[in-house]
Design a protein around this motif. Structure first.
Motif, PDB file in Angstrom:
ATOM      1  N   GLY A  27       7.130  66.861  83.157  1.00 14.21           N
ATOM      2  CA  GLY A  27       7.430  68.009  84.003  1.00 14.21           C
ATOM      3  C   GLY A  27       8.914  68.252  84.135  1.00 14.21           C
ATOM      4  O   GLY A  27       9.632  68.348  83.156  1.00 14.21           O
ATOM      5  N   ILE A  28       9.372  68.319  85.359  1.00 14.70           N
ATOM      6  CA  ILE A  28      10.751  68.680  85.638  1.00 14.70           C
ATOM      7  C   ILE A  28      11.756  67.681  85.082  1.00 14.70           C
ATOM      8  O   ILE A  28      12.898  68.022  84.776  1.00 14.70           O
ATOM      9  N   LEU A  29      11.378  66.428  84.899  1.00 13.20           N
ATOM     10  CA  LEU A  29      12.294  65.415  84.381  1.00 13.20           C
ATOM     11  C   LEU A  29      12.115  65.151  82.885  1.00 13.20           C
ATOM     12  O   LEU A  29      12.652  64.194  82.354  1.00 13.20           O
ATOM     13  N   SER A  30      11.377  66.020  82.194  1.00 14.81           N
ATOM     14  CA  SER A  30      11.205  65.828  80.757  1.00 14.81           C
ATOM     15  C   SER A  30      12.533  66.002  80.043  1.00 14.81           C
ATOM     16  O   SER A  30      13.443  66.658  80.537  1.00 14.81           O
ATOM     17  N   LYS A  31      12.659  65.405  78.875  1.00 15.53           N
ATOM     18  CA  LYS A  31      13.914  65.479  78.124  1.00 15.53           C
ATOM     19  C   LYS A  31      14.296  66.914  77.810  1.00 15.53           C
ATOM     20  O   LYS A  31      15.478  67.235  77.709  1.00 15.53           O
ATOM     21  N   SER A  32      13.319  67.795  77.640  1.00 16.54           N
ATOM     22  CA  SER A  32      13.638  69.187  77.318  1.00 16.54           C
ATOM     23  C   SER A  32      14.204  69.932  78.524  1.00 16.54           C
ATOM     24  O   SER A  32      14.764  71.008  78.370  1.00 16.54           O
ATOM     25  N   ASN A  33      14.085  69.378  79.700  1.00 19.19           N
ATOM     26  CA  ASN A  33      14.580  70.025  80.919  1.00 19.19           C
ATOM     27  C   ASN A  33      15.739  69.244  81.532  1.00 19.19           C
ATOM     28  O   ASN A  33      16.095  69.461  82.671  1.00 19.19           O
ATOM     29  N   LYS A  34      16.332  68.298  80.777  1.00 21.47           N
ATOM     30  CA  LYS A  34      17.400  67.458  81.315  1.00 21.47           C
ATOM     31  C   LYS A  34      18.665  67.634  80.491  1.00 21.47           C
ATOM     32  O   LYS A  34      18.617  67.681  79.270  1.00 21.47           O
ATOM     33  N   GLU A  35      19.786  67.720  81.208  1.00 26.63           N
ATOM     34  CA  GLU A  35      21.077  67.922  80.548  1.00 26.63           C
ATOM     35  C   GLU A  35      22.070  66.871  81.025  1.00 26.63           C
ATOM     36  O   GLU A  35      22.113  66.540  82.198  1.00 26.63           O
ATOM     37  N   ASP A  36      22.875  66.370  80.093  1.00 31.12           N
ATOM     38  CA  ASP A  36      23.954  65.448  80.446  1.00 31.12           C
ATOM     39  C   ASP A  36      25.185  66.273  80.815  1.00 31.12           C
ATOM     40  O   ASP A  36      25.564  67.188  80.084  1.00 31.12           O
ATOM     41  N   LEU A  37      25.792  65.944  81.935  1.00 27.98           N
ATOM     42  CA  LEU A  37      26.998  66.629  82.396  1.00 27.98           C
ATOM     43  C   LEU A  37      28.235  65.864  81.940  1.00 27.98           C
ATOM     44  O   LEU A  37      28.165  64.661  81.690  1.00 27.98           O
ATOM     45  N   PRO A  38      29.390  66.548  81.871  1.00 33.17           N
ATOM     46  CA  PRO A  38      30.633  65.829  81.563  1.00 33.17           C
ATOM     47  C   PRO A  38      30.891  64.783  82.638  1.00 33.17           C
ATOM     48  O   PRO A  38      30.608  64.998  83.810  1.00 33.17           O
ATOM     49  N   GLU A  39      31.444  63.639  82.229  1.00 35.31           N
ATOM     50  CA  GLU A  39      31.671  62.565  83.205  1.00 35.31           C
ATOM     51  C   GLU A  39      32.781  62.929  84.174  1.00 35.31           C
ATOM     52  O   GLU A  39      33.682  63.710  83.862  1.00 35.31           O
ATOM     53  N   LEU A  40      32.676  62.368  85.373  1.00 38.62           N
ATOM     54  CA  LEU A  40      33.716  62.497  86.389  1.00 38.62           C
ATOM     55  C   LEU A  40      34.538  61.214  86.355  1.00 38.62           C
ATOM     56  O   LEU A  40      33.987  60.126  86.188  1.00 38.62           O
ATOM     57  N   THR A  41      35.857  61.344  86.512  1.00 42.04           N
ATOM     58  CA  THR A  41      36.751  60.205  86.432  1.00 42.04           C
ATOM     59  C   THR A  41      37.452  59.979  87.759  1.00 42.04           C
ATOM     60  O   THR A  41      38.033  60.911  88.312  1.00 42.04           O
ATOM     61  N   LEU A  42      37.390  58.764  88.250  1.00 44.92           N
ATOM     62  CA  LEU A  42      38.117  58.388  89.456  1.00 44.92           C
ATOM     63  C   LEU A  42      39.278  57.498  89.045  1.00 44.92           C
ATOM     64  O   LEU A  42      39.085  56.389  88.551  1.00 44.92           O
ATOM     65  N   SER A  43      40.497  58.025  89.223  1.00 47.10           N
ATOM     66  CA  SER A  43      41.713  57.331  88.843  1.00 47.10           C
ATOM     67  C   SER A  43      42.848  57.853  89.714  1.00 47.10           C
ATOM     68  O   SER A  43      42.933  59.061  89.948  1.00 47.10           O
ATOM     69  N   VAL A  44      43.702  56.974  90.178  1.00 46.41           N
ATOM     70  CA  VAL A  44      44.812  57.383  91.034  1.00 46.41           C
ATOM     71  C   VAL A  44      45.706  58.358  90.260  1.00 46.41           C
ATOM     72  O   VAL A  44      46.173  58.055  89.158  1.00 46.41           O
ATOM     73  N   GLY A  45      45.894  59.555  90.827  1.00 45.86           N
ATOM     74  CA  GLY A  45      46.792  60.544  90.247  1.00 45.86           C
ATOM     75  C   GLY A  45      46.255  61.339  89.081  1.00 45.86           C
ATOM     76  O   GLY A  45      46.973  62.133  88.498  1.00 45.86           O
ATOM     77  N   LYS A  46      44.981  61.150  88.717  1.00 46.05           N
ATOM     78  CA  LYS A  46      44.406  61.910  87.611  1.00 46.05           C
ATOM     79  C   LYS A  46      43.293  62.815  88.130  1.00 46.05           C
ATOM     80  O   LYS A  46      42.620  62.486  89.099  1.00 46.05           O
ATOM     81  N   PRO A  47      43.084  63.974  87.474  1.00 47.71           N
ATOM     82  CA  PRO A  47      42.016  64.883  87.911  1.00 47.71           C
ATOM     83  C   PRO A  47      40.624  64.259  87.775  1.00 47.71           C
ATOM     84  O   PRO A  47      40.379  63.492  86.845  1.00 47.71           O
ATOM     85  N   ILE A  48      39.737  64.635  88.677  1.00 45.00           N
ATOM     86  CA  ILE A  48      38.349  64.150  88.632  1.00 45.00           C
ATOM     87  C   ILE A  48      37.593  64.803  87.482  1.00 45.00           C
ATOM     88  O   ILE A  48      36.824  64.158  86.785  1.00 45.00           O
ATOM     89  N   ALA A  49      37.808  66.109  87.288  1.00 48.42           N
ATOM     90  CA  ALA A  49      37.102  66.860  86.245  1.00 48.42           C
ATOM     91  C   ALA A  49      38.008  67.949  85.698  1.00 48.42           C
ATOM     92  O   ALA A  49      38.926  68.413  86.378  1.00 48.42           O
ATOM     93  N   ALA A  50      37.729  68.371  84.470  1.00 50.97           N
ATOM     94  CA  ALA A  50      38.533  69.404  83.824  1.00 50.97           C
ATOM     95  C   ALA A  50      38.195  70.803  84.343  1.00 50.97           C
ATOM     96  O   ALA A  50      39.043  71.689  84.332  1.00 50.97           O
ATOM     97  N   GLU A  51      36.950  70.994  84.780  1.00 46.42           N
ATOM     98  CA  GLU A  51      36.507  72.320  85.231  1.00 46.42           C
ATOM     99  C   GLU A  51      35.309  72.177  86.162  1.00 46.42           C
ATOM    100  O   GLU A  51      34.696  71.117  86.236  1.00 46.42           O
ATOM    101  N   PRO A  52      34.984  73.262  86.868  1.00 46.62           N
ATOM    102  CA  PRO A  52      33.806  73.212  87.748  1.00 46.62           C
ATOM    103  C   PRO A  52      32.527  72.945  86.951  1.00 46.62           C
ATOM    104  O   PRO A  52      32.450  73.244  85.760  1.00 46.62           O
TER     105      PRO A  52
END
Length: 143
Positions: A27-52
């Motif tokens: 159903g809703i969690l099938s591979k055809s309905n699931k997408e990998d998002l860009p990773e978020l990075t936690l680092s002092v002085g660096k951006p968390i993500a490149a875009e929304p």
């Protein structure tokens, strides 16, 4: 009442309580309905993500949050976490199935994976607590 209805709908979409895990994702969690998002990075002085991040309501997603260990860093975003249904959080190969999340914190370097379904449309953010810098937050839009 709304929360109870949402939980009942989620259980129905998954084929009943526990069914998605007993027989593989369906159903809703099938591979055809699931997408990998860009990773978020936690680092002092660096951006968390490149875009929304732009998500679609009813779609399943998996996101990795990576901390490089340059400091004790956290992400908070109660509004966002209330707008999604969290299937699991994986830390060091351990799967956690929480009822809800308010914030996350890394005391040292590591990776956390969160698998969830976007539910409630709106504009949200995840940000480092106490930070006012634009790069220390990521906007998340659920359409």
């Amino acid at each position: 009442m709304k929360r109870l209805l949402a939980l009942a709908c989620t259980a129905a979409l998954l084929g009943g309580p526990g069914m998605a895990h007993e027989f593989g994702f369906a159903g809703i969690l099938s591979k055809s309905n699931k997408e990998d998002l860009p990773e978020l990075t936690l680092s002092v002085g660096k951006p968390i993500a490149a875009e929304p991040l732009k998500l679609k309501s009813g779609m399943a997603y998996e996101i990795e949050i990576v901390a490089d260990g340059t400091g004790e860093l956290a992400l908070e975003g109660a509004g966002f976490f209330r707008a999604i249904w969290v299937n699991e959080v994986v830390v060091n190969g351990l799967e956690i199935r929480p009822y809800g999340i308010d914030s996350l914190e890394f005391d040292e370097a590591g990776t956390m994976e969160i698998e969830f379904v976007a539910i409630k449309p709106g504009r949200y953010e995840l940000k480092q607590p106490g930070s006012t810098g634009e790069s220390q937050r990521v906007e998340i839009i659920i359409e």
